[in-house]
Design an enzyme around this catalytic site. Structure first.
Site, PDB file in Angstrom:
ATOM      1  N   ASP A  22       0.838  -1.198   0.000  1.00 13.13           N
ATOM      2  CA  ASP A  22       0.000   0.000   0.000  1.00 13.13           C
ATOM      3  C   ASP A  22       0.876   1.252   0.000  1.00 13.13           C
ATOM      4  O   ASP A  22       1.992   1.239   0.522  1.00 13.13           O
ATOM      5  CB  ASP A  22      -0.908  -0.027   1.252  1.00 13.13           C
ATOM      6  CG  ASP A  22      -2.076   0.936   1.123  1.00 13.13           C
ATOM      7  OD1 ASP A  22      -2.311   1.453   0.016  1.00 13.13           O
ATOM      8  OD2 ASP A  22      -2.762   1.171   2.141  1.00 13.13           O
ATOM      9  N   HIS A  39       3.271   3.579  -8.854  1.00  9.90           N
ATOM     10  CA  HIS A  39       3.170   2.148  -9.181  1.00  9.90           C
ATOM     11  C   HIS A  39       4.450   1.652  -9.860  1.00  9.90           C
ATOM     12  O   HIS A  39       4.921   0.544  -9.592  1.00  9.90           O
ATOM     13  CB  HIS A  39       1.956   1.882 -10.078  1.00  9.90           C
ATOM     14  CG  HIS A  39       0.643   2.222  -9.418  1.00  9.90           C
ATOM     15  ND1 HIS A  39       0.346   1.850  -8.119  1.00  9.90           N
ATOM     16  CD2 HIS A  39      -0.446   2.901  -9.866  1.00  9.90           C
ATOM     17  CE1 HIS A  39      -0.871   2.291  -7.807  1.00  9.90           C
ATOM     18  NE2 HIS A  39      -1.366   2.929  -8.841  1.00  9.90           N
ATOM     19  N   LEU A 133      11.624 -20.296  -4.172  1.00  9.25           N
ATOM     20  CA  LEU A 133      10.481 -19.491  -3.726  1.00  9.25           C
ATOM     21  C   LEU A 133       9.281 -19.661  -4.660  1.00  9.25           C
ATOM     22  O   LEU A 133       9.445 -19.672  -5.879  1.00  9.25           O
ATOM     23  CB  LEU A 133      10.913 -18.017  -3.721  1.00  9.25           C
ATOM     24  CG  LEU A 133       9.818 -16.975  -3.463  1.00  9.25           C
ATOM     25  CD1 LEU A 133       9.351 -17.027  -2.012  1.00  9.25           C
ATOM     26  CD2 LEU A 133      10.324 -15.566  -3.798  1.00  9.25           C
TER      27      LEU A 133
END
Ligand code: FPP
Length: 241
Positions: A22, A39, A133
């Site tokens: 956020d 962004h 991962l």
């Protein structure tokens, strides 16, 4: 003072870390730029944190990249985010493979633009045999959508399976969620100071530790990630017992 990375106890790592990224918009606004610039810089943080998680040996990292509610943002911002996702996935596939990272996605993927869905599925396929991962992108995701979707699918199958209303358990219900192959998060991180879950993984976060930081997402660095892991490791988890 040693770095947070050195302080992380590698024998007590969380298996799954989920992040609500956020503050891209606020970060950009504070600097006099538009939200898209925020962004774009958010992608840099995604790269940093993915690398940090892979380096230390985290098995699952889930990133809330686009929520069901985000479709309500101005069309120009939605378009820019979709374009950024397309570009990033295309550009990063080879790096994911080099680093043994497997890409997964959860959410209502059918709502995504066809081009993004195609790139995403291609990257998921290309990285599917990687064993390091697992990077899980939540796209067009919301927990209430996911839970309703699970209930609908379970109801549709109830006639053709041996499930009855009384035999529904946490385990067989979980198999209808988009996260069915993914363990529940041990740790949830939310950046940028908001103290909310915002319709993210409501079922799966039942026993997760929550970590909130005021840092805006574009500034969330590897050290910020390791700091969150150190904080997690100081907690005693009892799972309600
Ligand atoms: C929250 O900031 C961020 C988003 C809704 C989008 C997250 C997307 C990225 C970081 C880029 C692409 C991601 C990947 C995985 C390549 P906000 O816009 O809600 O910020 P604000 O609360 O300050 O307005």
């Amino acid at each position: 003072m040693s770095s947070y990375k050195e302080q992380v106890d590698k024998s007590k790592l969380p298996t799954h870390v989920a992040i609500i990224m956020d503050g891209n918009g606020r970060w950009a606004k504070e600097r006099g730029y538009n939200r898209i610039f925020g962004h774009q810089n958010g992608v840099t943080a995604v790269r940093q944190v993915t690398e940090a998680a892979a380096e230390i040996g985290i098995k699952y990292l889930t990133l809330y990249a686009f929520s069901t509610e985000n479709w309500e943002r101005p069309q120009s911002e939605v378009d820019a985010l979709m374009e950024l996702l397309i570009e990033t996935i295309e550009k990063e596939t080879s790096t994911l493979n080099k680093n043994n990272v497997r890409l997964l996605a959860i959410g209502d993927l059918k709502r995504l633009p066809v081009k993004l869905e195609e790139k995403l599925l291609r990257c998921i396929d290309s990285t599917s045999s990687n064993t390091g991962l697992s990077l899980v992108l939540a796209l067009s995701y919301s927990a209430r959508w996911e839970i309703l979707n699970a209930v609908k699918n379970m109801a549709k199958e109830i006639e053709s399976t041996h499930i009855t209303a009384d035999s529904i358990t946490e385990e067989n219900f979980s198999n209808y969620l988009t996260t069915k192959t993914i363990p529940d998060p041990d740790l949830l991180i939310r950046t940028s100071g908001e103290l909310r879950i915002s319709n993210f993984l409501l079922w799966q976060l039942a026993y997760s530790e929550l970590y909130f930081t005021k840092t805006h997402w574009p500034e969330f660095s590897k050290e910020c990630f390791y700091e969150a892991l150190c904080n997690f490791q100081q907690r005693e988890r009892r799972f309600g017992k």
